[in-house]
Motif scaffolding. Structure first.
Motif, PDB file in Angstrom:
ATOM      1  N   ALA A 182      43.677  39.406  54.337  1.00 37.31           N
ATOM      2  CA  ALA A 182      42.848  38.589  53.439  1.00 37.31           C
ATOM      3  C   ALA A 182      43.682  38.014  52.300  1.00 37.31           C
ATOM      4  CB  ALA A 182      41.701  39.428  52.884  1.00 37.31           C
ATOM      5  N   LEU A 183      44.663  38.748  51.809  1.00 32.54           N
ATOM      6  CA  LEU A 183      45.540  38.226  50.754  1.00 32.54           C
ATOM      7  C   LEU A 183      46.414  37.094  51.285  1.00 32.54           C
ATOM      8  CD1 LEU A 183      46.673  41.502  48.937  1.00 32.54           C
ATOM      9  CD2 LEU A 183      44.929  39.870  48.196  1.00 32.54           C
ATOM     10  N   THR A 184      46.878  37.222  52.514  1.00 32.62           N
ATOM     11  CA  THR A 184      47.666  36.133  53.109  1.00 32.62           C
ATOM     12  C   THR A 184      46.808  34.881  53.247  1.00 32.62           C
ATOM     13  OG1 THR A 184      49.029  37.723  54.322  1.00 32.62           O
ATOM     14  CG2 THR A 184      49.047  35.445  55.107  1.00 32.62           C
ATOM     15  N   TRP A 185      45.566  35.052  53.715  1.00 31.90           N
ATOM     16  CA  TRP A 185      44.612  33.934  53.779  1.00 31.90           C
ATOM     17  C   TRP A 185      44.482  33.286  52.403  1.00 31.90           C
ATOM     18  CZ3 TRP A 185      40.099  32.446  51.432  1.00 31.90           C
ATOM     19  CH2 TRP A 185      39.247  31.568  52.113  1.00 31.90           C
ATOM     20  N   THR A 186      44.382  34.095  51.386  1.00 30.08           N
ATOM     21  CA  THR A 186      44.224  33.604  50.017  1.00 30.08           C
ATOM     22  C   THR A 186      45.425  32.784  49.586  1.00 30.08           C
ATOM     23  OG1 THR A 186      42.845  35.522  49.474  1.00 30.08           O
ATOM     24  CG2 THR A 186      43.856  34.325  47.631  1.00 30.08           C
ATOM     25  N   ALA A 187      46.623  33.266  49.896  1.00 30.48           N
ATOM     26  CA  ALA A 187      47.837  32.535  49.534  1.00 30.48           C
ATOM     27  C   ALA A 187      47.902  31.192  50.253  1.00 30.48           C
ATOM     28  CB  ALA A 187      49.077  33.374  49.861  1.00 30.48           C
ATOM     29  N   ASN A 227      44.457  42.347  43.403  1.00 30.96           N
ATOM     30  CA  ASN A 227      45.494  41.717  44.218  1.00 30.96           C
ATOM     31  C   ASN A 227      45.116  40.291  44.612  1.00 30.96           C
ATOM     32  OD1 ASN A 227      47.203  43.932  44.145  1.00 30.96           O
ATOM     33  ND2 ASN A 227      46.430  44.802  46.064  1.00 30.96           N
ATOM     34  N   PHE A 228      43.827  40.054  44.825  1.00 28.47           N
ATOM     35  CA  PHE A 228      43.357  38.700  45.124  1.00 28.47           C
ATOM     36  C   PHE A 228      43.691  37.756  43.974  1.00 28.47           C
ATOM     37  CE2 PHE A 228      40.020  35.521  44.450  1.00 28.47           C
ATOM     38  CZ  PHE A 228      40.051  34.821  45.640  1.00 28.47           C
ATOM     39  N   GLU A 274      51.906  44.469  47.807  1.00 27.21           N
ATOM     40  CA  GLU A 274      50.867  43.802  48.595  1.00 27.21           C
ATOM     41  C   GLU A 274      50.865  42.297  48.346  1.00 27.21           C
ATOM     42  OE1 GLU A 274      50.418  46.485  46.769  1.00 27.21           O
ATOM     43  OE2 GLU A 274      49.803  48.050  48.171  1.00 27.21           O
ATOM     44  N   VAL A 275      51.007  41.893  47.096  1.00 25.49           N
ATOM     45  CA  VAL A 275      51.019  40.474  46.767  1.00 25.49           C
ATOM     46  C   VAL A 275      52.288  39.821  47.298  1.00 25.49           C
ATOM     47  CG1 VAL A 275      51.016  38.799  44.881  1.00 25.49           C
ATOM     48  CG2 VAL A 275      49.541  40.824  44.755  1.00 25.49           C
ATOM     49  N   ARG A 276      53.416  40.487  47.146  1.00 24.16           N
ATOM     50  CA  ARG A 276      54.671  39.918  47.652  1.00 24.16           C
ATOM     51  C   ARG A 276      54.641  39.776  49.168  1.00 24.16           C
ATOM     52  NH1 ARG A 276      58.444  43.389  46.963  1.00 24.16           N
ATOM     53  NH2 ARG A 276      57.440  45.022  45.707  1.00 24.16           N
ATOM     54  N   LEU A 312      42.896  27.382  39.683  1.00 25.89           N
ATOM     55  CA  LEU A 312      41.657  27.620  40.402  1.00 25.89           C
ATOM     56  C   LEU A 312      40.813  28.675  39.689  1.00 25.89           C
ATOM     57  CD1 LEU A 312      42.792  27.720  44.144  1.00 25.89           C
ATOM     58  CD2 LEU A 312      41.043  26.229  43.187  1.00 25.89           C
ATOM     59  N   ILE A 313      39.516  28.586  39.874  1.00 27.59           N
ATOM     60  CA  ILE A 313      38.604  29.609  39.361  1.00 27.59           C
ATOM     61  C   ILE A 313      38.449  30.681  40.437  1.00 27.59           C
ATOM     62  CG2 ILE A 313      36.254  30.087  38.559  1.00 27.59           C
ATOM     63  CD1 ILE A 313      36.176  27.185  37.538  1.00 27.59           C
ATOM     64  N   THR A 314      39.029  31.854  40.206  1.00 24.59           N
ATOM     65  CA  THR A 314      38.826  32.962  41.133  1.00 24.59           C
ATOM     66  C   THR A 314      37.385  33.436  41.014  1.00 24.59           C
ATOM     67  OG1 THR A 314      39.719  34.462  39.452  1.00 24.59           O
ATOM     68  CG2 THR A 314      41.228  33.692  41.163  1.00 24.59           C
ATOM     69  N   THR A 315      36.789  33.819  42.150  1.00 27.26           N
ATOM     70  CA  THR A 315      35.358  34.096  42.174  1.00 27.26           C
ATOM     71  C   THR A 315      35.061  35.352  42.992  1.00 27.26           C
ATOM     72  OG1 THR A 315      34.946  31.710  42.083  1.00 27.26           O
ATOM     73  CG2 THR A 315      33.094  33.106  42.690  1.00 27.26           C
TER      74      THR A 315
END
Length: 465
Positions: A182-187, A227-228, A274-276, A312-315
């Motif tokens: 899901a974090l990769t999708w976010t990036a 992390n998101f 995780e973010v990296r 962006l506005i994180t939601t």
């Protein structure tokens, strides 16, 4: 840190008009049933495709997963391409403009970023991201702002729902593996928003649609929330977009964006593992998307004008979506952040099944105020509709629409579910209470979404407490 150059002049000028900040009041619709197909909304079309609808959606072909597994990749790709072409069109956009809509929330599945799918064990149609690009371009051209909603998460975030893409009780989203996907999708999606001119009207990205309400069943969800936000902000910092409260902890020395993500992933001293890992995994995906979507800035940001500086506005779904001591998404905020709540009376548990109880409940709603006390503001209502547990008269539906709009407008605004549903003999009277466009046609919803049939509808139902 050296700022990267990029984007086209078109993107810079379009975003200056459309993106970055919330509308002063959100008057929106969901573009549901499109890139995450929910069969109940289009039963005749689903039947013609070869799908089925049953009482327990895990036992029949009632999800994108079940369909693709049953018929294979080739047929699924062909059938869904036809659906994506016809379900959401320029005519629909024109109607939404005429009806005064200023915001569209687009539900998306993780599988729209195709390399995230394990094809040996996961089954979804391919090609949706091209249609997403076309759709957001139509909305941008119409001046309608967009929220990208991660509606169906890897591993499934809530049981027994076709809106997750796979109707199953085997919920696996709340694991390290699927959090990472899901974090990769976010990036990937954050990068597209900032570098693809078609996405110029996107102002917010939503982390998870409707997680399990019991926080005891969503382990480490609070960590994922942080992390998101860090992932969104790390992409923006890599693009030279200033973000207070977080730093890259790495030097960017290239205008090649995907290489820059790799530099940050390998060298950052401030971002967690995780973010990296998400940044590193996103880079090769973006290389492929640069060719597929014809977005050269994904490879070299020097190919255009200056990078837009709007974060962006994180939601997130608001804290009160969950119970059993949920994490507060406000604790994850870095930069602009918004909060989403969904409210449907038709499923029970909100008010007794009669018109008076419904109006007494909605006219005394305190969700905006309660959320504000724990920092969940601005709050908007990202899903609601006119369905009821009883046979509603035309007169009541006009009152019901007014009362809900009044309640939700105490916050940042509202987003109706759905922009339309199928009108067919099989669908019966479904559109009367579930379709925004039909609600306007029938007169329950005002032509100007800021107007009311009766702005005093709640006066006799408001209690002193």
């Amino acid at each position: 840190m050296r700022s990267l150059l990029g984007l086209t002049a078109l993107l810079a000028s379009a975003r200056a008009v459309l993106a970055g900040s919330l509308p002063s009041k959100i008057y929106g619709v969901n573009i549901g049933g499109w890139l995450v197909l929910e069969p109940w909304m289009l039963p005749a079309e689903w039947d013609s495709m070869g799908g089925s609808i049953c009482d327990d959606c895990s036992t029949c072909i009632q999800s994108e997963w079940a369909y693709t597994k049953e018929y294979g990749q080739v047929k699924a790709n062909q059938e869904f391409a036809q659906h994506w072409t016809t379900w959401f069109t320029q005519d629909d956009v024109n109607t939404l403009v005429a009806d005064g809509i200023n915001t569209a929330r687009i539900p998306l599945g993780y599988w729209i970023v195709e390399p995230l799918v394990s094809r040996a064990t996961e089954f979804y149609p391919e090609g949706g991201i091209v249609y997403l690009q076309k759709g957001v371009q139509m909305l941008a051209d119409a001046g309608i702002q967009v929220i990208l909603d991660h509606h169906a998460l890897p591993g499934v975030q809530t049981p027994g729902q076709s809106f997750t893409g796979n109707c199953t009780d085997n919920v696996q989203f709340y694991t390290d593996y699927n959090y990472e996907r899901a974090l990769t999708w976010t990036a990937v999606m954050t990068s597209l928003v900032h570098l693809d001119p078609a996405f110029s009207s996107v102002f917010a990205i939503e982390a998870v649609n409707e997680p399990i309400m019991d926080a005891d069943k969503t382990p480490n969800y609070g960590i994922f929330q942080k992390n998101f936000v860090d992932t969104v902000r790390a992409v923006e910092l890599t693009l030279g977009i200033p973000v207070e409260g977080i730093s890259l902890g790495a030097q960017v020395t290239t205008s090649n964006f995907t290489e820059a993500l790799g530099q940050v992933a390998n060298a950052s001293t401030t971002l967690n593992a995780e973010v990296r890992e998400a940044l590193a995994a996103a880079a090769p995906i973006l290389v492929d998307l640069a060719a597929q979507l014809a977005v050269p800035a994904l490879l070299d940001t020097n190919l255009g004008g200056g990078v837009d500086k709007t974060s962006l506005i994180t939601t997130f779904m608001d804290i009160n979506w969950q119970y059993d001591s949920p994490p507060n998404p406000a604790d994850a905020a870095i930069g602009p952040q918004g909060y989403d709540n969904h409210l449907y009376y038709s499923y029970g548990g909100v008010a007794d099944a009669n018109p008076t109880a419904y109006l007494e409940s909605i006219c005394n709603l305190q969700r905006v105020q309660v959320d504000a006390e724990v920092g969940n503001t601005p709050l908007w209502f990202g899903e609601w509709g006119l369905p009821t547990q009883f046979e509603a008269t035309d007169e009541f539906l006009s009152m019901w629409a007014d009362a809900q709009k009044l309640a939700y407008s105490q916050g940042q605004g509202w987003i109706f579910w759905n922009f339309k549903v199928e009108q067919s003999e099989v669908a019966g009277n479904l559109s009367r209470q579930w379709s925004y466009i039909e609600g306007v046609n029938l007169g329950y919803l005002t032509k100007n979404p800021a107007d009311y049939h009766n702005a005093s509808v709640c006066e006799q139902y408001v209690t002193s407490s």
